[in-house]
Design a protein around this motif. Sequence first.
Motif, PDB file in Angstrom:
ATOM      1  N   UNK A  12    -120.369  13.571  42.823  1.00 13.24           N
ATOM      2  CA  UNK A  12    -119.962  12.191  42.563  1.00 13.24           C
ATOM      3  C   UNK A  12    -119.664  12.083  41.073  1.00 13.24           C
ATOM      4  N   UNK A  13    -118.387  11.911  40.742  1.00 17.52           N
ATOM      5  CA  UNK A  13    -117.978  11.920  39.342  1.00 17.52           C
ATOM      6  C   UNK A  13    -117.744  10.516  38.807  1.00 17.52           C
ATOM      7  N   UNK A  14    -118.332  10.235  37.654  1.00 14.75           N
ATOM      8  CA  UNK A  14    -118.106   8.964  36.971  1.00 14.75           C
ATOM      9  C   UNK A  14    -117.482   9.194  35.600  1.00 14.75           C
ATOM     10  N   UNK A  15    -116.858  10.357  35.395  1.00 13.40           N
ATOM     11  CA  UNK A  15    -116.309  10.737  34.092  1.00 13.40           C
ATOM     12  C   UNK A  15    -114.822  10.420  34.027  1.00 13.40           C
ATOM     13  N   UNK A  16    -114.462   9.430  33.253  1.00 17.97           N
ATOM     14  CA  UNK A  16    -113.066   9.095  33.038  1.00 17.97           C
ATOM     15  C   UNK A  16    -112.743   9.087  31.548  1.00 17.97           C
ATOM     16  N   UNK A  17    -111.483   8.969  31.204  1.00 21.65           N
ATOM     17  CA  UNK A  17    -110.331   8.877  32.108  1.00 21.65           C
ATOM     18  C   UNK A  17    -110.153  10.162  32.913  1.00 21.65           C
ATOM     19  N   UNK A  18    -109.876  10.000  34.194  1.00 16.78           N
ATOM     20  CA  UNK A  18    -109.777  11.159  35.067  1.00 16.78           C
ATOM     21  C   UNK A  18    -108.526  11.981  34.777  1.00 16.78           C
ATOM     22  N   UNK A  19    -107.494  11.335  34.297  1.00 14.68           N
ATOM     23  CA  UNK A  19    -106.297  12.065  33.902  1.00 14.68           C
ATOM     24  C   UNK A  19    -106.628  13.095  32.828  1.00 14.68           C
ATOM     25  N   UNK A  20    -107.557  12.747  31.958  1.00 16.35           N
ATOM     26  CA  UNK A  20    -107.928  13.635  30.856  1.00 16.35           C
ATOM     27  C   UNK A  20    -109.079  14.567  31.211  1.00 16.35           C
ATOM     28  N   UNK A  34    -116.231  12.777  45.308  1.00 15.81           N
ATOM     29  CA  UNK A  34    -115.820  11.371  45.249  1.00 15.81           C
ATOM     30  C   UNK A  34    -115.862  10.910  43.798  1.00 15.81           C
ATOM     31  N   UNK A  35    -115.069   9.862  43.495  1.00 17.24           N
ATOM     32  CA  UNK A  35    -115.040   9.344  42.132  1.00 17.24           C
ATOM     33  C   UNK A  35    -114.755   7.844  42.156  1.00 17.24           C
ATOM     34  N   UNK A  36    -114.677   7.255  40.984  1.00 15.86           N
ATOM     35  CA  UNK A  36    -114.461   5.807  40.869  1.00 15.86           C
ATOM     36  C   UNK A  36    -113.186   5.498  40.094  1.00 15.86           C
ATOM     37  N   UNK A  37    -112.248   6.442  40.098  1.00 13.56           N
ATOM     38  CA  UNK A  37    -111.025   6.220  39.348  1.00 13.56           C
ATOM     39  C   UNK A  37    -110.173   5.103  39.950  1.00 13.56           C
ATOM     40  N   UNK A  38    -109.320   4.536  39.105  1.00 18.08           N
ATOM     41  CA  UNK A  38    -108.291   3.623  39.576  1.00 18.08           C
ATOM     42  C   UNK A  38    -106.925   4.098  39.106  1.00 18.08           C
ATOM     43  N   UNK A  39    -106.854   5.373  38.711  1.00 21.47           N
ATOM     44  CA  UNK A  39    -105.643   5.945  38.129  1.00 21.47           C
ATOM     45  C   UNK A  39    -104.735   6.509  39.234  1.00 21.47           C
ATOM     46  N   UNK A  40    -103.865   5.655  39.768  1.00 21.75           N
ATOM     47  CA  UNK A  40    -103.036   6.026  40.913  1.00 21.75           C
ATOM     48  C   UNK A  40    -102.182   7.273  40.671  1.00 21.75           C
ATOM     49  N   UNK A  41    -101.492   7.393  39.526  1.00 18.84           N
ATOM     50  CA  UNK A  41    -100.666   8.600  39.321  1.00 18.84           C
ATOM     51  C   UNK A  41    -101.481   9.881  39.368  1.00 18.84           C
ATOM     52  N   UNK A  42    -102.675   9.853  38.813  1.00 14.49           N
ATOM     53  CA  UNK A  42    -103.521  11.048  38.825  1.00 14.49           C
ATOM     54  C   UNK A  42    -103.963  11.389  40.234  1.00 14.49           C
ATOM     55  N   UNK A  43    -104.332  10.388  41.008  1.00 10.58           N
ATOM     56  CA  UNK A  43    -104.754  10.624  42.393  1.00 10.58           C
ATOM     57  C   UNK A  43    -103.614  11.245  43.199  1.00 10.58           C
ATOM     58  N   UNK A  44    -102.402  10.727  43.018  1.00 12.02           N
ATOM     59  CA  UNK A  44    -101.243  11.280  43.721  1.00 12.02           C
ATOM     60  C   UNK A  44    -100.988  12.727  43.295  1.00 12.02           C
ATOM     61  N   UNK A  45    -101.141  13.008  42.009  1.00 16.26           N
ATOM     62  CA  UNK A  45    -100.941  14.359  41.506  1.00 16.26           C
ATOM     63  C   UNK A  45    -101.943  15.323  42.136  1.00 16.26           C
ATOM     64  N   UNK A  80    -116.863  -5.020  30.671  1.00 22.80           N
ATOM     65  CA  UNK A  80    -116.100  -3.800  30.913  1.00 22.80           C
ATOM     66  C   UNK A  80    -116.777  -2.655  30.168  1.00 22.80           C
ATOM     67  N   UNK A  81    -117.001  -1.545  30.874  1.00 23.94           N
ATOM     68  CA  UNK A  81    -117.673  -0.405  30.258  1.00 23.94           C
ATOM     69  C   UNK A  81    -116.721   0.341  29.330  1.00 23.94           C
ATOM     70  N   UNK A  82    -117.300   1.171  28.469  1.00 29.01           N
ATOM     71  CA  UNK A  82    -116.491   1.966  27.560  1.00 29.01           C
ATOM     72  C   UNK A  82    -115.560   2.917  28.296  1.00 29.01           C
ATOM     73  N   UNK A  83    -116.046   3.468  29.411  1.00 29.62           N
ATOM     74  CA  UNK A  83    -115.219   4.369  30.203  1.00 29.62           C
ATOM     75  C   UNK A  83    -114.002   3.682  30.783  1.00 29.62           C
ATOM     76  N   UNK A  84    -114.184   2.453  31.230  1.00 36.55           N
ATOM     77  CA  UNK A  84    -113.062   1.688  31.780  1.00 36.55           C
ATOM     78  C   UNK A  84    -112.032   1.387  30.700  1.00 36.55           C
ATOM     79  N   UNK A  85    -112.506   1.027  29.513  1.00 32.35           N
ATOM     80  CA  UNK A  85    -111.583   0.758  28.404  1.00 32.35           C
ATOM     81  C   UNK A  85    -110.817   2.022  28.010  1.00 32.35           C
ATOM     82  N   UNK A  86    -111.521   3.150  27.977  1.00 33.27           N
ATOM     83  CA  UNK A  86    -110.861   4.410  27.636  1.00 33.27           C
ATOM     84  C   UNK A  86    -109.809   4.770  28.681  1.00 33.27           C
ATOM     85  N   UNK A  87    -110.123   4.518  29.947  1.00 33.18           N
ATOM     86  CA  UNK A  87    -109.167   4.786  31.017  1.00 33.18           C
ATOM     87  C   UNK A  87    -107.931   3.910  30.881  1.00 33.18           C
TER      88      UNK A  87
END
Length: 213
Positions: A91-99, A116-127, A187-194
């Motif tokens: 279970x990954x909570x490390x974002x930005x997932x693209x990076x 499983x993860x909590x990303x909202x980064x659609x382009x990365x998920x598609x990739x 908003x968490x720091x991870x969300x802002x970084x994403x």
Amino acid sequence: MSDNRKYDILVWGATSFTGTRLVEYLALNSPPGTRVALGGRNKGKLEGVKQSLAAKLSNVAIDVGAMDIVVGDSADLERLCEIVAQTKVVASTVGPYTAYGSELVRACVAKGADYCDITGEFPWVKKMHRELNDEAVHKNVHIASMCGFDCIPADLGCFMLAQYARDELNQPLQHVKGSIVGIRGGVSGGTLATLVNQISVEKKLLWRKLKSM
């Protein structure tokens, strides 16, 4: 999947805001005997989270103090493969997932660990889907992205509406339109970084399209 893996669940990014909350939730709610490990790149910070939660929680299903710590870098595929080979689920909570997320998903598929993860980064998920879906299906590895705020409230809301329409109105649900009108918390720091990273990615894609015209 083999049942002789060392851990049932690895929380990758256990020092993040969401990761710490996940560890706490698992400690309080997991079936007795569930084997949970804390993972990330900074052993000192992981030890701090472990000690803090162990001191905070009582009457838990799982002793946080007994949880193992595993350390690795998100860019080191070889080390990530060694880590995920020890667990059934990551279970990954490390974002930005693209990076920071791609090598971990690749390692999970390579070593047969569900993810499983909590990303909202659609382009990365598609990739990741384009790259790894066939191999994951062949190996019966489950990859479940977007298991966080970006998607879960909407998914559960649609499911509950569909149930209500079927059970109370005897009609199928035809269409759902939703919006967020209020929210508690910050908003968490991870969300802002994403968010910052995603804006940067989209700007690069737009620039490439303009140059190709």
